[in-house]
Design an enzyme around this catalytic site. Structure first.
Site, PDB file in Angstrom:
ATOM      1  NE  ARG A 124      -3.563   0.456   2.871  1.00  0.00           N
ATOM      2  CZ  ARG A 124      -4.882   0.586   2.428  1.00  0.00           C
ATOM      3  NH1 ARG A 124      -5.483  -0.375   1.793  1.00  0.00           N
ATOM      4  NH2 ARG A 124      -5.299   1.949   2.709  1.00  0.00           N
ATOM      5  CG  PHE A 129       0.002  -3.613  -5.118  1.00  0.00           C
ATOM      6  CD1 PHE A 129      -0.569  -4.251  -5.961  1.00  0.00           C
ATOM      7  CD2 PHE A 129       1.337  -3.488  -5.128  1.00  0.00           C
ATOM      8  CE1 PHE A 129       0.091  -4.994  -7.148  1.00  0.00           C
ATOM      9  CE2 PHE A 129       2.080  -4.108  -6.143  1.00  0.00           C
ATOM     10  CZ  PHE A 129       1.585  -4.678  -7.053  1.00  0.00           C
ATOM     11  N   PRO A 130      -3.795  -1.807  -3.827  1.00  0.00           N
ATOM     12  CG  PRO A 130      -5.595  -2.520  -5.113  1.00  0.00           C
ATOM     13  CD  PRO A 130      -4.335  -2.352  -4.967  1.00  0.00           C
ATOM     14  CE  LYS A 131      -0.015  -6.062  -2.144  1.00  0.00           C
ATOM     15  NZ  LYS A 131       1.356  -7.044  -2.047  1.00  0.00           N
ATOM     16  NE  ARG A 132     -10.230  -3.416   3.364  1.00  0.00           N
ATOM     17  CZ  ARG A 132     -11.569  -3.547   3.660  1.00  0.00           C
ATOM     18  NH1 ARG A 132     -12.293  -3.442   2.591  1.00  0.00           N
ATOM     19  NH2 ARG A 132     -11.880  -3.489   4.875  1.00  0.00           N
TER      20      ARG A 132
END
Length: 277
Positions: A124, A129-132
């Protein structure tokens, strides 16, 4: 752990200057949340399901100047990272859309879910990166390779395909090139007022040293459950196009800003002001 005394070693590639705290890659300084890259991935096991979604759903997640590619093709992939320098093993689910950028094929990653904090934060903060956090898993159940994604204990995605059913050894060079298709993410960071955007950039991700060790194809199924916290079903499955399994290595390093939305806004504002003079 690095010492906070004056004898603290300088991290390679760290910012120069007299402020020793600028030597650290990221917060917190007592134990930075992640190490500096590059990060080397070895023996990744990957399940990839490509499917057709609806044009409306695809358009809703693709930012300009990207354009959805023909066919509304969406990919959901599970990666079991068995050995990653600096991070250790973890599992990730990525959700992406086939696009074009400047007339060339590209992959736009619009959401991802991981079971490890360090690569989530690094992905992120550095590249966007759209990481969760999520609860992905990839394992073989009898003769079936099975990818699951849970969120808060609720299963929101299930992908299955026969384990290594169709050997694609004759296509390794072709598939290796596909794995190096331009990958883009949208990096969004707010300013300290929590409202004004500080960073709004389209980033090209740097993937290097790709080595595909094996590839297999076969029929695949993908089932997703609507969930407000993990909206994978927001891009519904019209029909599954292809299932693949990959076994490969790569290096993830830097990124490149290919479109700066805030810079474009400033430029347009200046042009508008000049036109009024």
């Amino acid at each position: 752990m690095q010492s906070l005394t004056g004898n603290s070693p300088v991290v390679p590639g760290a910012a120069s200057g007299t402020n020793k705290f600028l030597q650290y890659p990221v917060m917190p300084t007592l134990r930075p949340a992640y190490p500096r890259g590059p990060w080397h991935y070895k023996d990744m096991h990957q399940l990839v399901v490509t499917y057709e979604s609806t044009a409306e759903a695809v358009r809703a997640v693709v930012p300009p100047p990207l354009q959805p590619a023909d066919g509304n093709r969406v990919t959901m992939e599970w990666r079991r990272m068995s050995e990653v320098s600096g991070f250790g093993p973890y599992t990730e689910v990525g959700h992406s859309v086939a696009c074009t950028f400047e007339g060339k094929p590209a992959i736009y990653v619009f959401q991802a879910f991981l079971d490890s904090e360090s690569p989530t934060l690094a992905g992120r903060e550095i590249l966007g990166f759209p990481k969760r956090y999520g609860e992905p898993d990839l394992k073989t159940v009898r003769e079936v390779l099975t990818g699951t994604l849970n969120y808060g204990g609720v299963q929101v995605a299930l992908a299955t395909m026969p384990y290594r059913a169709v050997d694609l050894s004759d296509r390794l060079a072709e598939i290796e090139q596909e794995l190096q298709t331009t990958q883009l993410v949208l990096k969004l960071l707010p300013d300290v007022d929590n409202h004004t955007p500080k960073v709004a950039q389209l980033i090209r991700v740097g993937i290097y040293n790709v080595k595909l060790k094996g590839a297999w194809g076969g029929p695949a199924e993908l089932f997703m459950v609507p969930h407000v916290g993990c909206p994978v079903a927001a891009l519904p499955v019209v029909r599954v196009l292809e299932g693949r399994q990959h076994f490969w290595d790569m290096t993830l390093s830097d990124g490149q800003v290919v479109h700066d939305y805030l810079a474009v806004e400033r430029e347009n504002a200046l042009k508008a002001a000049a036109a009024l003079l």
